[in-house]
Design a protein around this motif. Structure first.
Motif, PDB file in Angstrom:
ATOM      1  N   MET A   1     -66.806 -20.661  36.454  1.00  0.00           N
ATOM      2  CA  MET A   1     -65.955 -19.487  36.584  1.00  0.00           C
ATOM      3  C   MET A   1     -66.746 -18.184  36.495  1.00  0.00           C
ATOM      4  N   ALA A   2     -67.778 -18.188  35.653  1.00  0.00           N
ATOM      5  CA  ALA A   2     -68.614 -16.992  35.532  1.00  0.00           C
ATOM      6  C   ALA A   2     -69.210 -16.617  36.885  1.00  0.00           C
ATOM      7  N   ASN A   3     -69.630 -17.647  37.640  1.00  0.00           N
ATOM      8  CA  ASN A   3     -70.232 -17.398  38.941  1.00  0.00           C
ATOM      9  C   ASN A   3     -69.221 -16.796  39.915  1.00  0.00           C
ATOM     10  N   LEU A   4     -67.977 -17.263  39.834  1.00  0.00           N
ATOM     11  CA  LEU A   4     -66.928 -16.729  40.710  1.00  0.00           C
ATOM     12  C   LEU A   4     -66.748 -15.232  40.483  1.00  0.00           C
ATOM     13  N   PHE A   5     -66.634 -14.822  39.215  1.00  0.00           N
ATOM     14  CA  PHE A   5     -66.388 -13.409  38.917  1.00  0.00           C
ATOM     15  C   PHE A   5     -67.604 -12.547  39.241  1.00  0.00           C
ATOM     16  N   PHE A   6     -68.805 -13.094  39.021  1.00  0.00           N
ATOM     17  CA  PHE A   6     -69.991 -12.282  39.304  1.00  0.00           C
ATOM     18  C   PHE A   6     -70.094 -11.966  40.789  1.00  0.00           C
ATOM     19  N   TRP A   7     -69.942 -12.989  41.631  1.00  0.00           N
ATOM     20  CA  TRP A   7     -70.077 -12.754  43.066  1.00  0.00           C
ATOM     21  C   TRP A   7     -68.871 -12.026  43.635  1.00  0.00           C
ATOM     22  N   MET A   8     -67.731 -12.147  42.973  1.00  0.00           N
ATOM     23  CA  MET A   8     -66.584 -11.330  43.348  1.00  0.00           C
ATOM     24  C   MET A   8     -66.913  -9.854  43.149  1.00  0.00           C
ATOM     25  N   SER A   9     -67.535  -9.521  42.006  1.00  0.00           N
ATOM     26  CA  SER A   9     -67.867  -8.126  41.714  1.00  0.00           C
ATOM     27  C   SER A   9     -68.808  -7.546  42.753  1.00  0.00           C
ATOM     28  N   ASN A  10     -69.758  -8.342  43.214  1.00  0.00           N
ATOM     29  CA  ASN A  10     -70.720  -7.879  44.212  1.00  0.00           C
ATOM     30  C   ASN A  10     -70.043  -7.600  45.551  1.00  0.00           C
ATOM     31  N   ASN A  11     -69.131  -8.480  45.935  1.00  0.00           N
ATOM     32  CA  ASN A  11     -68.564  -8.403  47.283  1.00  0.00           C
ATOM     33  C   ASN A  11     -67.340  -7.511  47.400  1.00  0.00           C
ATOM     34  N   PHE A  12     -66.905  -6.893  46.313  1.00  0.00           N
ATOM     35  CA  PHE A  12     -65.897  -5.851  46.430  1.00  0.00           C
ATOM     36  C   PHE A  12     -66.413  -4.670  47.257  1.00  0.00           C
ATOM     37  N   PHE A  13     -67.731  -4.476  47.269  1.00  0.00           N
ATOM     38  CA  PHE A  13     -68.289  -3.237  47.797  1.00  0.00           C
ATOM     39  C   PHE A  13     -68.786  -3.329  49.236  1.00  0.00           C
ATOM     40  N   ILE A 159     -68.094  -7.955  33.813  1.00  0.00           N
ATOM     41  CA  ILE A 159     -67.925  -8.143  32.370  1.00  0.00           C
ATOM     42  C   ILE A 159     -67.316  -9.517  32.077  1.00  0.00           C
ATOM     43  N   LEU A 160     -66.353  -9.940  32.904  1.00  0.00           N
ATOM     44  CA  LEU A 160     -65.770 -11.277  32.743  1.00  0.00           C
ATOM     45  C   LEU A 160     -66.816 -12.367  32.952  1.00  0.00           C
ATOM     46  N   SER A 161     -67.712 -12.158  33.908  1.00  0.00           N
ATOM     47  CA  SER A 161     -68.775 -13.152  34.122  1.00  0.00           C
ATOM     48  C   SER A 161     -69.681 -13.243  32.910  1.00  0.00           C
ATOM     49  N   PHE A 162     -69.934 -12.112  32.249  1.00  0.00           N
ATOM     50  CA  PHE A 162     -70.758 -12.103  31.034  1.00  0.00           C
ATOM     51  C   PHE A 162     -70.056 -12.848  29.907  1.00  0.00           C
ATOM     52  N   ILE A 163     -68.746 -12.663  29.796  1.00  0.00           N
ATOM     53  CA  ILE A 163     -67.984 -13.342  28.745  1.00  0.00           C
ATOM     54  C   ILE A 163     -67.940 -14.847  28.976  1.00  0.00           C
ATOM     55  N   LEU A 164     -67.852 -15.266  30.238  1.00  0.00           N
ATOM     56  CA  LEU A 164     -67.598 -16.675  30.558  1.00  0.00           C
ATOM     57  C   LEU A 164     -68.851 -17.544  30.682  1.00  0.00           C
TER      58      LEU A 164
END
Length: 375
Positions: A1-13, A159-164
C-alpha cells in the motif's frame, strides 16, 4: 500500500504541471525544461542511491526518498518562475530515485527468493494502480479547487506512504557486507546490463506509442482514442497477475524475447493501420507487453546478483525507464519534424527488430549460461 500512495503522489503532477506552468506565462520551451528536470534528477541519483541502500540498508534510504519527495511537492506551490520550477522538478526527481531502488530492494529481501517474480509483479501492480488513480483524479482536483489542492493531495499521499511502509522489515535474505562489489563490477554482470538494455529498448517503443500515437491518429482525423487507453489499462493490470505463470512456463529470459516481438509488431502495425480495431488491439498488446516487461526483467536482475548488491543493480536497471522514455520521446520527436509520424513507428519497429536479433543470438545465450553458473 505504501508503494501505491507514493507513486500516486508523483503522478498527480504529470498531467497538471504543464497546464499550471502555462497559466504562469511560461513558454513551451520553458515548460519542457521544467518538466524534463525531473528525469535528470532521477537518472543522476539512481545508481548512487542504490549503492547507499546496499551499504546502509533500504529503510533509511527509502525514508530519505519520501522526505525529499514531500519537500519537493510542497515547493511546487512557490515555484512560479522557470528557475524555481526547474529546481522543484529536479528535487522531485531526486526523491523518486532515492525511493524507487531502495523500496524495490526491500520488497524482494522481505520474501524468499523463489517468490521474487510475484513480489516484483505485486510491487509494480500497486505502482500502476497508484499511477491510474492519480492520472484519473488529478484534473478533477485541479478543476474543483486549484493547484494548491493538487499539491495538498500529493503531499498527503507521500505522508501516507511514509506511515505505511514497514518500519522494522523482517528480511528473509540477509545482507553480507563482504559480498559488496564495486559499481562497475555489478553493472558488468550480464544478468544486469542485458535486462537493462532490454528494458531501455522496450521503453523507447513505449515512449513513441504514448507520445505520438494520439498525434498520428489526430492527423488522420481519428479523435476517439479512448479504446486504446481502456484496453491498455485492463491489459497492464491483468498481465501482472499472470507474469509468474508465464515466467515458469517460458523462463523470464525467453519471455523477454516475446515481449520484444510484441513491441516490434505493434510499432509496424501502428505505422500501417489506424482504425478502432487496431486501437483496441494495440492497447491490449502494449498493456500486456509493458505489464510483463518490468517484473520479468527485474526477476532476471534479482536472480543474478547477490543480496548485498541488489539495490545497486536495481538502481542501474530502473534508469532504463527514465532514459528510454526521455530519449524515445525526444529522438522520435526529431524524426517526426523531419519526416512523419508514421516514420517514427517504422524506425521504432526496425530498431526493436535489430535488438531482438541481437538478443536472440547473443544475449539470450549469455543469460542462460550465467543462470546455469549461479545454480
Amino acid at each position: 500500500m505504501a508503494n501505491l500512495f507514493f507513486w500516486m503522489s508523483n503522478n498527480f503532477f504529470l498531467p497538471i504541471l504543464p497546464i499550471y506552468y502555462h497559466t504562469l506565462g511560461m513558454s513551451d520551451h520553458q515548460i519542457g525544461i521544467a518538466i524534463g528536470a525531473f528525469s535528470i534528477g532521477s537518472v543522476l541519483f539512481r545508481v548512487f542511491c542504490g549503492k547507499l541502500a546496499d551499504r546502509y540498508g533500504s529503510k533509511p534510504i527509502l525514508s530519505v526518498g519520501i522526505v525529499v519527495s514531500t519537500l519537493a511537492i510542497v515547493t511546487y506551490s512557490y515555484s512560479t518562475t522557470i528557475v524555481s520550477a526547474t529546481l522543484s522538478r529536479f528535487l522531485h526527481g531526486v526523491g523518486i530515485s532515492v525511493y524507487s531502488g531502495a523500496s524495490l530492494t526491500m520488497a524482494t529481501l522481505m520474501h524468499d527468493e523463489q517468490y521474487m517474480t510475484e513480489v516484483v509483479a505485486i510491487y509494480t501492480l500497486f505502482t500502476m494502480l497508484g499511477v491510474g488513480v492519480a492520472a484519473g483524479s488529478a484534473n478533477w482536483l485541479y478543476q474543483i479547487g486549484d493547484f494548491n489542492l493538487v499539491v495538498a493531495a500529493g503531499a498527503i499521499a507521500t505522508i501516507l506512504s511514509f506511515i505505511l511502509f514497514p518500519k522494522n522489515p523482517v528480511l528473509k535474505t540477509k545482507l553480507v557486507v563482504e559480498d559488496s562489489l564495486s559499481l562497475l563490477q555489478v553493472i558488468r554482470e550480464s544478468g544486469v546490463y542485458i535486462p537493462t538494455l532490454t528494458l531501455f529498448a522496450i521503453n523507447m517503443c513505449f515512449a513513441s506509442m504514448m507520445t505520438f500515437w494520439p498525434l498520428l491518429l489526430l492527423s488522420k482525423g481519428v479523435s476517439e482514442i479512448h479504446p486504446f487507453y481502456i484496453a491498455y489499462a485492463i491489459a497492464v493490470v491483468f498481465s501482472r497477475i499472470w507474469v509468474k505463470q508465464l515466467c515458469i512456463l517460458l523462463t523470464p529470459q525467453r519471455l523477454a524475447e516475446y515481449i520484444l516481438l510484441i513491441f516490434m509488431s505493434c510499432m509496424i502495425i501502428t505505422a500501417c493501420f489506424s482504425n478502432m480495431w487496431v486501437l483496441a488491439l494495440n492497447g491490449i498488446a502494449i498493456g500486456a507487453g509493458y505489464g510483463l516487461a518490468f517484473p520479468a526483467l527485474a526477476t532476471i536482475v534479482g536472480a543474478h546478483v547477490q543480496a548485498a548488491n541488489r539495490a545497486t543493480a536495481f538502481g542501474f536497471f530502473t534508469m532504463a525507464v527514465d532514459l528510454g522514455f526521455a530519449i524515445g520521446a525526444i529522438g522520435m520527436g526529431i524524426i517526426a519534424d523531419i519526416w512523419s509520424y508514421e516514420t517514427i513507428f517504422y524506425v521504432a519497429g526496425l530498431y526493436t527488430a535489430l535488438y531482438m536479433v541481437l538478443y536472440h543470438f547473443f544475449f539470450y545465450k549469455k543469460l542462460i549460461t550465467q543462470s546455469d553458473d549461479n545454480q
